[in-house]
Structure formats: structure tokens, C-alpha cells
Design an enzyme around this catalytic site. Structure first.
Site, mmCIF file in Angstrom:
data_model
loop_
_atom_site.group_PDB
_atom_site.id
_atom_site.type_symbol
_atom_site.label_atom_id
_atom_site.label_comp_id
_atom_site.label_asym_id
_atom_site.label_seq_id
_atom_site.Cartn_x
_atom_site.Cartn_y
_atom_site.Cartn_z
ATOM 1 C CB CYS A 380 -0.998 -0.076 1.366
ATOM 2 S SG CYS A 380 -2.693 1.064 0.726
ATOM 3 C CG HIS A 513 -3.489 -3.700 3.417
ATOM 4 N ND1 HIS A 513 -2.441 -3.191 4.178
ATOM 5 C CD2 HIS A 513 -4.079 -2.444 2.880
ATOM 6 C CE1 HIS A 513 -2.439 -1.976 4.349
ATOM 7 N NE2 HIS A 513 -3.400 -1.368 3.490
ATOM 8 C CD GLU A 515 -1.165 -6.330 5.474
ATOM 9 O OE1 GLU A 515 -0.946 -6.599 4.306
ATOM 10 O OE2 GLU A 515 -1.326 -5.262 5.810
HETATM 11 N N1 GLN Z 1 -2.057 6.611 2.967
HETATM 12 C C1 GLN Z 1 -1.852 5.858 1.735
HETATM 13 C C2 GLN Z 1 -3.322 6.116 1.143
HETATM 14 O O1 GLN Z 1 -4.588 6.641 1.763
HETATM 15 C C3 GLN Z 1 -1.663 4.509 2.066
HETATM 16 C C4 GLN Z 1 -2.721 3.795 2.936
HETATM 17 C C5 GLN Z 1 -2.275 2.582 3.388
HETATM 18 O O2 GLN Z 1 -0.987 2.066 3.504
HETATM 19 N N2 GLN Z 1 -3.175 1.737 3.867
HETATM 20 O O3 GLN Z 1 -3.571 5.750 0.028
#
Ligand code: GLN
Length: 538
Positions: A380, A513, A515
Site C-alpha cells: 500500500c 493488503h 496480510e
Molecule cells: N496513505 C495511503 C493512502 O491513503 C496508503 C494507505 C495505506 O497504506 N493503507 O492511499
């Protein structure tokens, strides 16, 4: 009707209610029953989405896009049953629903009160969206005696009264300390905690006693006598060597057996504990270490990256290695420290994150991993920073950045409406900041013959998202010409979901994600592959 098992905690917090509930769920499921797990949290936030991981640990995301308590992660990992939005509720959500209804005149002029309106709403939650489940295990957050959890405890008391004892079971998890000075196990805190529970009308049916060492029969008898629970229902849970041992340990202590006996049921089949035995053995006996660096804002907080830590362990299990996490705080990470800090690591992971603090250190570390061919996984925010790094240092866009961090940057990462108007890059205004999050499962199409295609052995995947910003797709060709491939795209081909570097042994960034979907009994392919590459590094 489903049978409801309510799990409360006493004496102190962090006794492992989540793990106990998840282990029980596994045991019941593996004996042929359909199980659902739910969590009621006493805090006033409507959901944990806005809470800092410093306060409350990781925010766990479900398939259907709910931001929930991290205990739901335990539930999923142990049972492989996907949680839903309807499986987690907080006091904040209950009150906000009740107040919304009151404002609409939904209570027809009545005085709206904790009893019955709040408790009714809690009872609705407990039963909502239940179809053919045999068991619903509901964990109540906090500790009995807290002012905050009172309405929940009152609601489950009413629930049991309304649905009958044959359909509801109360499990109370307490702490039984061992006092070194007197060389004694103490049952008094448990007695007090049960007294507290009984004063609000709940007599536990089963008491699980968490303790550092086995509780002698005499002491168990004492708990049975004072707490008015049959001796066979005083179950001990001694600290396990690894959490994967918990289902085995609860089975040995006959927790599932006593639960089934209470409901006058028999196992439909023999529970299968072999997979847990197998991975416990691997976790306890595998010595070969693989050092993985994680650079993030909350690395020193135990639960802030719970699912991630778990997924890495799963990757280790899949490769028969012991994953050592080298946690590096990103806040004050200086460029000249990176080489030393990453000296003995075989893999670098940059996890999800929000906000500017510590980003330059992460970007420099990614560059180091890219140039030194250290296996890299960006999740992410980690993927977004890999894009920024590549744009700055390979595409020579010096002002490349993410609009989340710098409104004046060249937006290689931004809100969609900051770069997707008629193919031109345009900058957003402050008004655009309120863009909504992309939450929950989204599909990605994987490019044939890409690394990611080989890892997933599939051309289409679904993974869980939690982010607001996206990679600017307008620069795709520029990136690809320099060797950074957009190997996973949203089905409409607009949103880059996965990036990978050619001419590098293992360099992958994912917008989602992974995970959240890794399980100890079926490690996620991305983590297995990352750990494998790290194992082979150097
Ligand atoms: N801050 C980033 C976004 O909002 C990544 C978010 C995250 O890593 N969950 O896109």
C-alpha cells in the site's frame, strides 16, 4: 436457532479472549459445526478506522470493507471464516444508530434510555445476519467491572433470559496469578471477578483460568466452589509456547467438549489438530533465521502491524525458516544510516501507512533495496513510496511525490481526480482531500508471465484494500520503459494494483493488503514467495 456463546474477561485485560474465542471456534468448526465470531467493543469511536495504531493496534479490514478490531484478524486466521461488517460493533456505533433513530422520531415520543433502547440495539446486533450457524461466539471487549462495558453485559444477560439457558452459554476468562514470594497460585482475583459478574446478573457456565503454570486440583476445586461452576468447567489455559498451540491446548483441556456437553450435542466428526501440531513443530524447531527489515511509524508497538507480523511468520512456516523481524523506526531514519541498518537483512518490507512523517527515510531505503537487489515488498503506502522513489531517481522527475504528503509535488501518487481528467495531470484543490477510501475486496487482473502471475498461479485475484490515494496511471509507459512493470491492474485498466521491477530478484509493490488474507494453515503466496526470495538472498 443458533446457540450463542458469550465470552467476557475479568481481572486484567490482554488475557487472550480473542485467541480463546478463535481456538474454540476452530475446535467446533472442525467437529462439523458452522460457527460465526463477533466482537463488541465498548469504546465510543464508531469504528476503529480513525484510531491510531498507537492506541489500539492494527485496524483489520474485512472482505466487505469494514474497518474492524484486530481480534477479527485472529478469528479469521484461526478459523478461515471470513468476517463481515456485521461482526464488529462499538458503543459509538450503537449510540449513533439509536440517536439517528431518535432524531427521525423513531421512538414515537418515548424517553430514550440505556435500558431498553441501547440494550435492544445491542441484542439486534448479536442476532443480525445469522442464518444457519450452529454457534455464534460473541466476545465482549474490556474487562467486567468497567463502566463502559456495562450495557453489553446487561444486554447479554437479557438475551439469555429471553432465549433461554439452553441456547446461551457464558464463558468468563480470568487471570490466576502465581505469587513467587509465597510460591502460591491465587484464586481470589477470579473469585472477585465472578462476584462482579454475578452482581450484574450473570453466572458464568465455564471459567477459563489463564495462568503461568498449571493450576493444582485443589485450587480448581476452590474456584469451582466459590464461583459456583462445576469442576469440569473450570478450564485452565497455561501460557503456550506459540499461539498456534492454543487450539491444541484448549482441546487437551476439553473446552470444546464441555461446550458441546452444555448444549447436549456430540461432535459430528473428530477434530483435526494435525495441522496445528505440524506448524507448532515447525515454529518451535526451525532455527535457520531470515532477517526481514520492516520500516514503519509504529514498529515498536506490538500490535500495530499484527496481521503483517503474522503473515511473515506464515511465510517462514512455508519455507521452514525463522523470520526475524528487524523493526526500524522511520521517524528519524537518516540517509546515512540506511546502509548500516540494512546490513544484515535479507529482505525489506515497507508496510501501509498514512502521513508524511518518516517518508524520506523509507524512500531512501527502497532505493537501497532496489540498487542492491535486496528482496523488497511494498504494501500500500510502501508501494506508493516505491513509485515515488523510482520516479525521482530513474524517471528523473525530481518533484515526484504523493499529494497526501505534499500538495505541490508532481503527483505520481494522488487522488484519482488529481490525475485522471481527460488524460491530463491536474492538481486537486483542498476540497478534494475528502476523497473516500477504497475499502475491502477488489479484483486485479495479472499480466501473463509476470512474477506476480507466477506467484499467485492465477490471472485474476481479489485482495483487501484500505487507502485513498492511487498510482497515477498516466505515467505507466514511462515507468515500464525503465523496467518497472505495472503487472496488476484493476479490471477497467485504470488503477495500478501491482508493480514489479525487472532485472531484480524480487521487487514487488501491491496497492492492497495481502496480510489480511494470510492464514497459518495456508500462508499467503506473496509472503511465501517473499520469504523464499529472502532466504535465497546472498
Ligand atoms: N496513505 C495511503 C493512502 O491513503 C496508503 C494507505 C495505506 O497504506 N493503507 O492511499
Amino acid at each position: 436457532m443458533a446457540r450463542y456463546i458469550f465470552v467476557t474477561g475479568g481481572v486484567v485485560s490482554s488475557l487472550g479472549k480473542g485467541l480463546s474465542s478463535a481456538s474454540l471456534a476452530y475446535l467446533l468448526k472442525s467437529q462439523g459445526y458452522k460457527v460465526r465470531l463477533r466482537k463488541m467493543d465498548p469504546y465510543l469511536n464508531v469504528d476503529p478506522g480513525t484510531m491510531s495504531p498507537f492506541q489500539h493496534g492494527e485496524v483489520f479490514v474485512t472482505d466487505d470493507g469494514a474497518e474492524t478490531d484486530l481480534d477479527l484478524g485472529h478469528y479469521e486466521r484461526f478459523t478461515n471464516i471470513s468476517s463481515k461488517q456485521s461482526d464488529n460493533i462499538t458503543t459509538g456505533r450503537i449510540y449513533s444508530d439509536v440517536i439517528k433513530k431518535e432524531r427521525k422520531g423513531g421512538y414515537l415520543g418515548k424517553t430514550v434510555q440505556v435500558i431498553p433502547h441501547i440494550t435492544n440495539r445491542i441484542k439486534e446486533f448479536i442476532k443480525k445476519d445469522i442464518t444457519n450457524e450452529d454457534f455464534v461466539i460473541c466476545e465482549i471487549g474490556g474487562t467486567v467491572g468497567d463502566i463502559e462495558s456495562l450495557p453489553f453485559v446487561e444486554a447479554i444477560r437479557q438475551f439469555s433470559n429471553e432465549h433461554g439457558k439452553s441456547k446461551t452459554l457464558f464463558i468468563h476468562l480470568t487471570f490466576v496469578p502465581f505469587l513467587k514470594s509465597s510460591d502460591e497460585i491465587k484464586t481470589k482475583p477470579t473469585q472477585h471477578s465472578v462476584k462482579e459478574l454475578r452482581s450484574i446478573g450473570i453466572q458464568p457456565d465455564i471459567i477459563i483460568c489463564r495462568s503461568q503454570q498449571s493450576i493444582p486440583l485443589d485450587q480448581r476445586k476452590k474456584i469451582s466452589l466459590f464461583c459456583n461452576v462445576p469442576i469440569d468447567n473450570v478450564i485452565e489455559t497455561v501460557d503456550v509456547r506459540t499461539i498456534y498451540e492454543a487450539p491444541i491446548s484448549f482441546f487437551k483441556q476439553k473446552l470444546d467438549k464441555q461446550v458441546l456437553k452444555f448444549f447436549k450435542l456430540k461432535p459430528k466428526k473428530r477434530p483435526n489438530l494435525n495441522p496445528w501440531k505440524k506448524i507448532t513443530k515447525i515454529v518451535l524447531n526451525t532455527k535457520k533465521p531470515v532477517n526481514i527489515a520492516i520500516i514503519g511509524k509504529y514498529v515498536n508497538l506490538k500490535d500495530a502491524y499484527k496481521s503483517l507480523d503474522e503473515a511473515l511468520v506464515h511465510g517462514g512456516i512455508a519455507n521452514n525458516v525463522k523470520v526475524n523481524l528487524v523493526r526500524i523506526e522511520s521517524d528519524n531514519l537518516k540517509n546515512n544510516e540506511i546502509k548500516t541498518k540494512l546490513k544484515n537483512v535479507s529482505g525489506l518490507l515497507i508496510p501501509g501507512g498514512f502521513g508524511k512523517r518518516g517518508t524520506e527515510g523509507k524512500i531512501s531505503a527502497i532505493r537501497f533495496a532496489r540498487e542492491n537487489k535486496i528482496p523488497f515488498l511494498g504494501i500500500c503506502f510502501g508501494m506508493q513510496m516505491a513509485i515515488v522513489e523510482f520516479a525521482r531517481n530513474k524517471l528523473k522527475i525530481k518533484k515526484a511525490g504523493s499529494t497526501e504528503l505534499d500538495r505541490k509535488c508532481y503527483p505520481v501518487i494522488g487522488l484519482i481526480n488529481e490525475w485522471d481528467k481527460d488524460g491530463k495531470i491536474i492538481k486537486g484543490t483542498d476540497k478534494d482531500l475528502g476523497g473516500t477510501m477504497r475499502l475491502g475486496l477488489y479484483e486485479a487482473k495479472l499480466r501473463n508471465n509476470s512474477a506476480i502471475n507466477r506467484i499467485y498461479k492465477s490471472s485474476s485475484i481479489k485482495e483487501r484494500h484500505r487507502h485513498r490515494y492511487e498510482v497515477n496511471n498516466k505515467l505507466k509507459n514511462q515507468f515500464e520503459n525503465k523496467g518497472l512493470i505495472f503487472s496488476g491492474m484493476s479490471p477497467d485498466n485504470k488503477l495500478p494494483e501491482i508493480i514489479e521491477l525487472q532485472n531484480h530478484p524480487w521487487f514487488i509493490g501491491v496497492q492492497f493488503h495481502p496480510e489480511f488474507k494470510s492464514r497459518p494453515l495456508s500462508p499467503h503466496p506473496l509472503f511465501s514467495s517473499f520469504i523464499k526470495a529472502s532466504k535465497n538472498y546472498k
